[in-house]
Design a protein around this motif. Structure first.
Motif, PDB file in Angstrom:
ATOM      1  N   ARG A 140       0.771  -1.176   0.028  1.00 48.26           N
ATOM      2  CA  ARG A 140       0.174  -0.108   0.028  1.00 48.26           C
ATOM      3  C   ARG A 140       0.739   1.204   0.180  1.00 48.26           C
ATOM      4  O   ARG A 140       1.888   1.428   0.871  1.00 48.26           O
ATOM      5  CB  ARG A 140      -0.870  -0.125   1.279  1.00 48.26           C
ATOM      6  N   ALA A 223      -3.013   0.556  -3.809  1.00 44.06           N
ATOM      7  CA  ALA A 223      -2.779  -0.638  -3.050  1.00 44.06           C
ATOM      8  C   ALA A 223      -2.607  -1.784  -4.195  1.00 44.06           C
ATOM      9  O   ALA A 223      -3.598  -1.741  -4.924  1.00 44.06           O
ATOM     10  CB  ALA A 223      -3.754  -0.880  -1.964  1.00 44.06           C
ATOM     11  N   THR A 238     -10.184   0.204  -1.379  1.00 44.86           N
ATOM     12  CA  THR A 238      -9.342   0.890  -0.345  1.00 44.86           C
ATOM     13  C   THR A 238      -9.558   0.653   1.123  1.00 44.86           C
ATOM     14  O   THR A 238      -9.080   0.442   1.878  1.00 44.86           O
ATOM     15  CB  THR A 238      -9.140   2.332  -0.502  1.00 44.86           C
TER      16      THR A 238
END
Length: 655
Positions: A140, A223, A238
């Motif tokens: 991430r 990510a 997310t």
């Protein structure tokens, strides 16, 4: 071999990192072993290099085939590279007491923070000991300031780079501006990406490499998630990534929170304990020796082995450390792996097990891989399964006795049928202890009467007697076990001690020592301050010590171990020297040695198996036994000012 002849394999490239354990790479682009960050979900492990690349990942479990194996071949091994345009190598660290690695890149146009982790969670909020793998490797990125361009390149090379990655879009979607999920059929991988702001661009090259590119502005995130057992259980976005991160951090912090040790070297002990848990399989409790195979014990010497297995060596120390640090569930799982093997083998033990507790395994050479720093061979599997190692019997009995002492009255103690399996081990040792064996160091030349093997036979009989007495169990033939205990002790004192050498020796009739003899006092065979023990400690330092802190396990030439070439100093033995010196009353010297060794640990607080005298790490990594030795040494030093506490801790094995 004279110590002066033990030249270091190569000087580390980074002059600011003399230990070869920080951010340096050599001229061939190889990361220093000590520069690698260790990620784990207690099912698989990943190693992240100082440039942010995933250099090592095997699936679907620790001992599976590599998907990313560039650590063992720069040309064909495969890696997951991560670049931030215009930025040098990132600064990296663990987030407090977790196995989540934080990275920070700085460019002229902005800064980026990275979070890498193998996702885990606590399946039961009331059980902090439990770690459940989610089978996801998450990377991430968050843009903190400015605008930055980031690029992932996943060059997966399944089956130790013997197969080509074959990616396709899930449900037939095509790679394009809106990132699809991809699946890979050879290794069973799944890949997805999610971002805030503009969608990343995902491309699959003809050679199978996948690139994910994005432009991030302040506050934006990207990510990229790799699943090794299918996709996440929820749709990837997310929010899911943030939850897996928070769950992972919480799970590791909760596990660490069980540890109430605040004594000498507490920070080192804490990181070592987390590393041990990361090397312990979530479903079986097996503790593998290391996360890697074939990292060389000396560059170019051929001493390269697969360590992704459970060894009985120092089994008692595993149990003792786990119990002392408050991790009783893991200790119980580990002991019952040993007992299951004992029951199935009717007491005749093998020196090592695979993650499932089986004793099957074939050692093969992966000739297409060049090896770390071109040090071949690369091995898969380990033929030590078939060896006869007498010390195994003492290791198992010591572990069981330590566990039963601590667990008695808690409801977690061993039952009668489990104890029956233990007694079978002692009876088997009665039958075999007079035979030569392959030894604790798995010498591949010839069997011998190794002194430490006989000492462990004594341990087996001693702990067997004391275990039965503890449980008031009349089933075993204790008189016979006592006779065998006395017989092996008398033989060791007669044949294991050499008047001409002035110490105990490596094997009956030999004139050299090995560092396993440092355990004589720790095992309770003799008092740690006994003149014979002290003389042996001093002889080990004279023959095998280096630079006042490093200890080699033995001299390969004098031992004639069947393998050509030198090896590095053995870090477990270096910490064992610390503990032996504490028992001998030489506390200041012990503390100095401990601090010398720890000053050379990697920047993530990790150790490999061995080390050259310039601090270059060698051998498989991170090495469980090294970290066990560190914890044992720290706790012995912590008790050094209190003779009663020292005897209670260091003499926990002896009668």
């Amino acid at each position: 071999m004279d110590r002066a002849d033990r030249a270091a394999p190569a000087a580390p490239a980074d002059p600011a990192d003399p230990a070869g354990s920080g951010t340096g790479e050599d001229g061939g682009g190889w990361p220093a072993i000590g520069s690698l960050a260790f990620l784990s979900d207690c099912r698989v492990a990943a190693l992240v290099g100082p440039d942010g690349a995933v250099e090592w990942l095997c699936t679907p479990r620790f001992d599976g085939a590599s998907v990313f194996g560039r650590l063992l071949d720069r040309r064909i091994g495969g890696a997951w590279e991560l670049r931030v345009e215009g930025a040098p190598a990132p600064r990296q660290r663990y987030r407090d007491t977790t196995l989540l690695v934080e990275s920070r890149w700085t460019t002229p146009h902005g800064t980026v923070r990275g979070e890498d982790y193998l996702a885990v969670r606590r399946p039961d909020r009331d059980e902090a000991c439990l770690i459940e793998p989610l089978a996801l490797l998450v990377r991430r990125l968050t843009c903190e300031t400015g605008t930055v361009t980031v690029r992932h390149r996943l060059d997966a090379r399944p089956d130790y780079a013997r197969a080509r990655a074959r990616w396709s879009a899930v449900d037939g979607a095509e790679a394009g501006a809106t990132p699809p999920a991809l699946e890979e059929t050879t290794a069973g991988l799944w890949l997805g990406a999610t971002a805030t702001g503009a969608a990343p661009r995902v491309r699959v090259a003809e050679d199978g490499a996948v690139t994910v590119e994005a432009v991030l502005r302040a506050g934006g995130t990207l990510a990229v998630v790799l699943g090794y057992d299918g996709p996440p259980q929820e749709p990837l976005d997310t929010g899911l990534v943030d939850r897996t991160r928070d769950d992972t951090v919480e799970a590791w912090r909760a596990w660490d929170g069980l540890n109430d040790y605040r004594g000498f070297g507490a920070d080192h002990v804490r990181r070592s304990a987390l590393t041990l848990r990361g090397l312990m399989a979530a479903d079986t409790g097996s503790l593998i020796a290391a996360a890697t195979t074939s990292l060389p014990e000396w560059i170019g010497a051929g001493r390269n082995w697969d360590y992704r297995y459970l060894w009985h060596r120092d089994a008692a120390l595993v149990v003792l450390v786990l119990m002392r640090l408050g991790h009783r569930v893991e200790a119980a799982l580990y002991v019952r792996i040993l007992l299951d093997h004992s029951a199935r083998a009717s007491g005749a033990l093998h020196p090592m097990l695979d993650i499932d507790g089986r004793v099957e395994g074939e050692e093969t050479v992966l000739e297409h891989l060049g090896g770390y720093r071109d040090s071949s061979p690369v091995r898969c599997g380990n033929s030590a399964f078939s060896q006869h190692q007498l010390d195994t019997y003492g290791q198992v009995l010591d572990a069981v006795f330590v566990y039963q002492q601590a667990a008695l009255g808690t409801g977690g103690e061993l039952a009668r049928d489990e104890l029956a399996a233990v007694y079978q081990v002692v009876d088997a040792a009665v039958r075999v202890w007079r035979e030569p064996d392959d030894g604790i160091w798995e010498v591949r030349d010839r069997s011998r009467h190794w002194t430490i093997s006989k000492v462990y036979a004594w341990v087996c009989f001693d702990r067997g007697v004391r275990l039965a007495e503890l449980m008031d169990d009349e089933r075993p033939d204790l008189d016979r076990w006592r006779r065998e205990r006395d017989a092996v002790r008398a033989e060791v004192l007669d044949k294991g001690w050499s008047e001409s050498v002035g110490s105990f020796t490596q094997s009956y009739g030999s004139a050299n020592v090995d560092a396993s003899l440092l355990s004589l006092g720790l095992l309770g065979f003799l008092d740690g301050a006994d003149p014979r023990v002290v003389a042996t400690v001093e002889r080990v330092e004279e023959e095998l010590g280096e630079d006042g802190w490093l200890v080699h396990r033995y001299d390969p030439e004098a031992t004639d171990d069947g393998i050509n070439g030198p090896e590095g100093g053995f870090l477990l033995c270096s910490f064992a020297m610390v503990s032996a010196l504490v028992l001998a009353g030489r506390h200041d010297e012990a503390r100095r040695r401990y601090e010398e060794i720890c000053s050379r640990m990697g920047r993530f607080g990790l150790f490999s198996e061995e080390m050259a005298r310039d601090g270059t790490m060698l051998g498989n990594y991170p090495q469980a036994f090294t970290h066990l030795g560190l914890i044992d040494a720290a706790m012995n030093l912590d008790a050094a000012g209190d003779e009663e506490a020292l005897r209670a801790w260091a003499g926990r094995h002896g009668g």
